[in-house]
Design an enzyme around this catalytic site. Structure first.
Site, short mmCIF file in Angstrom:
data_model
loop_
_atom_site.label_atom_id
_atom_site.label_comp_id
_atom_site.label_asym_id
_atom_site.label_seq_id
_atom_site.Cartn_x
_atom_site.Cartn_y
_atom_site.Cartn_z
N ASP A 48 0.82 -1.21 0.00
CA ASP A 48 0.00 0.00 0.00
C ASP A 48 0.86 1.26 0.00
O ASP A 48 0.54 2.24 -0.66
CB ASP A 48 -0.93 0.01 1.22
CG ASP A 48 -1.98 -1.09 1.10
OD1 ASP A 48 -2.23 -1.53 -0.05
OD2 ASP A 48 -2.53 -1.50 2.14
N CYS A 49 1.96 1.20 0.75
CA CYS A 49 2.82 2.39 0.81
C CYS A 49 3.83 2.44 -0.33
O CYS A 49 4.33 3.50 -0.70
CB CYS A 49 3.52 2.48 2.17
SG CYS A 49 4.20 0.92 2.73
N TYR A 50 4.17 1.27 -0.87
CA TYR A 50 5.12 1.20 -1.99
C TYR A 50 4.49 0.39 -3.12
O TYR A 50 4.77 -0.80 -3.27
CB TYR A 50 6.42 0.53 -1.53
CG TYR A 50 7.21 1.34 -0.53
CD1 TYR A 50 7.89 2.48 -0.93
CD2 TYR A 50 7.29 0.95 0.81
CE1 TYR A 50 8.62 3.22 -0.02
CE2 TYR A 50 8.03 1.69 1.72
CZ TYR A 50 8.69 2.83 1.31
OH TYR A 50 9.42 3.56 2.19
#
Ligand code: SF4
Ligand code: SF4
Lengths: 136, 403
Positions: B143-145
């Site tokens: 989700d963040c990367y």
């Protein structure tokens, strides 16, 4: 009457045979032995500077090959990339002709292309790939 | 140190002299004569720093790099630099490229002996040269990367950080390798002809850093060094650091012993002192130049740095059968003067020697480091911890395989 330098490599079974003698007798070639290392039970190596008539030279070389002697190609040449060389001296351990020499005081390694017989042993040995094969 | 020393100097005193341009600095080669003529005490009074140098294959080397975040961001899981795999099991855009890694499609030893023309060491050399290197990276996405694929050129200028972090460098002494089997072999010590047809060695002998400080009295964590043409540090004892090997009366180890782990920023290095190299039939590695300054704190250090090639011996080891089978056996001792003469005697037979370590470059590195110190550009780093010494009980354990 061109003089050509060749490196001959032969197995121990050939050492006792008078191959070089036949070069003189059958093909009328003259030569200088620049270097020879022959030890019983081991491969022999000989650097010859051969001179004689071109046709006889070709026949003489063909005879050597038929007899099982390895004759090294002299159509190529070896160059040294001085920037890549890091002066380790690994190549000095394999060069059979004296083309690669070392000053034992400084351990500085030099290459003299004039003496090179293009055996290519230094090419694979040199870790930095400074010794390279080129087509003449 | 049991006896009271006649000469006592501190790092701070020597550094103060360096700053004022008053320090006396000589190379380990020059120190031999000085100790010979003036004795250890006289030499210790006269000389403040002795510089050493070595330049040879150092397989346990590699570089960390951080290439900066792409958009959208990516947590790299697998990465390749010019097709050479780099380790990505770190934070998102950090990589480690090891010098012996070869490209995925390298034929290796399928055509024996393999040529190994390009590998991790060459990638590092290309980065030092300022060349573009093609990076490919893959990931699973989070989700963040979210990004899963990336291909881009990178170079030294564009990277955030890029530094060598080498687990093991500058071996204190090394084996003299021969091959006692009946077939030609290709090793990390070069090509070795059958029946002891040649002998290869790999040490700068009298100029080698750890051979000039045999008990590691001055070399330790925080020692500032010359590395690859730039400035770096000793960061830890190297892997396989083995101070417990047998020593001569002069304290000098008679076999491979101490090692150092090193750090150095690639920016500031020069390809003259750091080169990707190929060992036929073995693999790729890095030829790296390292120079260590040794402070002459007392006469013990003067005596130690006065060591000459004749006083340093190593063991003749068979790489045909013994070494690969883990058999520790010596076929005799030779000193570095003999090794550098180009021939040694083994079992009554004359054997040609060659080196994989560069003596002329070791001299150049020791001279360069001397110039830096004389100019006041390079101060001594006082170690915060010394390397484990001969009385530490540290030694090199083989693996006990178990299930
Ligand atoms: S090719 Fe290399 S090893 Fe062979 S003779 Fe020439 S310089 Fe010497
Ligand atoms: S082996 Fe290569 S790097 Fe070493 S001295 Fe010879 S040419 Fe130079």
């Amino acid at each position: 009457m061109a003089a050509k330098k060749v490196l001959l490599r032969f197995s121990s079974s050939l050492i006792s045979k008078p191959i070089v003698y036949r070069l003189i007798k059958d093909f009328d070639l003259t030569f200088n032995i620049l270097k020879a290392t022959i030890r019983p039970d081991e491969e022999g190596e000989m650097v010859l500077e051969i001179s004689g008539n071109g046709e006889n030279y070709k026949k003489g070389i063909a005879f050597l090959k038929e007899s099982g002697v390895e004759v090294l190609d002299t159509e190529k040449k070896i160059t040294k990339d001085e920037e890549r060389c890091y002066q380790c001296s690994a190549c000095t351990g394999v060069c059979p002709s004296g083309a690669i020499s070392i000053d034992r005081k400084t351990m500085w390694v030099s290459f003299d292309p004039e003496k090179c017989i293009v055996c290519e042993l230094c090419v694979g040995t040199c870790p930095s790939r400074a010794m390279q094969v080129r087509i003449k | 140190m049991t006896e009271e020393m006649k000469v006592k100097k501190t790092y701070a005193e020597i550094n103060a002299k360096i700053k004022k341009g008053e320090a006396v600095v000589v190379t380990a080669e020059e120190m031999i004569d000085i100790v010979d003529k003036e004795g250890a005490v006289g030499a210790a009074k006269k000389v403040d720093v002795v510089t050493t140098g070595t330049y040879g294959p150092m397989c346990s080397s590699g570089a960390f790099l951080n290439f900066g975040h792409c958009k959208p961001k990516m947590k790299v899981q697998k990465a390749w630099l010019n097709d050479v795999s780099a380790y990505a099991g770190l934070a998102a855009v950090d990589l480690y490229i090891g010098v012996t890694e070869i490209p995925e499609d390298d034929p290796a030893n399928k055509v024996y002996p393999g040529k190994f023309l390009y590998g991790g060491g060459h990638v590092i050399e290309d980065l030092v040269a300022g060349k573009d290197v093609r990076m490919k990276a893959l990931s699973y996405g989070t989700d963040c990367y979210p990004r899963r694929e990336l291909e881009s050129l990178i170079n030294l200028e564009g990277l955030n950080e890029c530094y060598l972090f080498n687990p093991r460098n500058a071996y204190q002494n090394y084996n003299c390798a021969v091959n006692l089997s009946t077939k030609m072999i290709y090793t990390y010590m070069g090509g070795l002809r059958p029946k002891a047809g040649n002998a290869n060695y790999c040490s700068a002998g009298q100029l080698s850093p750890l051979l000039n400080d045999p008990y590691y009295r001055t070399i330790g964590v925080g020692t500032r060094i010359f590395i690859g043409g730039g400035v770096g540090y000793v960061v830890a004892p190297g892997t396989q650091h083995n101070p417990s090997v047998k020593r001569g009366e002069n304290g000098v180890v008679r076999a491979p012993a101490g090692t150092i782990a090193t750090y150095g920023d690639l920016r500031g290095m020069h390809t003259r002192y750091i080169k990707g190299i190929s060992m036929q039939g073995y693999g790729t590695t890095l030829a790296l130049g390292i120079g260590v300054p040794i402070p002459i704190l007392n006469e013990e250090m003067a005596q130690a740095t006065g060591v000459s090639d004749e006083q340093i011996v190593t063991q003749i080891v068979d790489y045909g059968v013994d070494y690969p089978q883990g058999i520790a056996k010596s076929y005799g001792e030779v000193n570095y003067k003999e090794l550098k003469s180009g021939k040694i005697m083994i079992d009554g037979k004359e054997v040609k020697t060659a080196s994989l370590s560069s003596y002329p470059m070791a001299v150049e590195i020791a001279e360069t480091l001397k110039d830096w110190i004389l100019k006041g550009d390079f101060l001594l780093g006082e170690p915060q911890d010394l390397l484990p010494s001969a009385d530490s009980g540290v030694s090199f354990k083989p693996l006990k395989e178990r299930m």
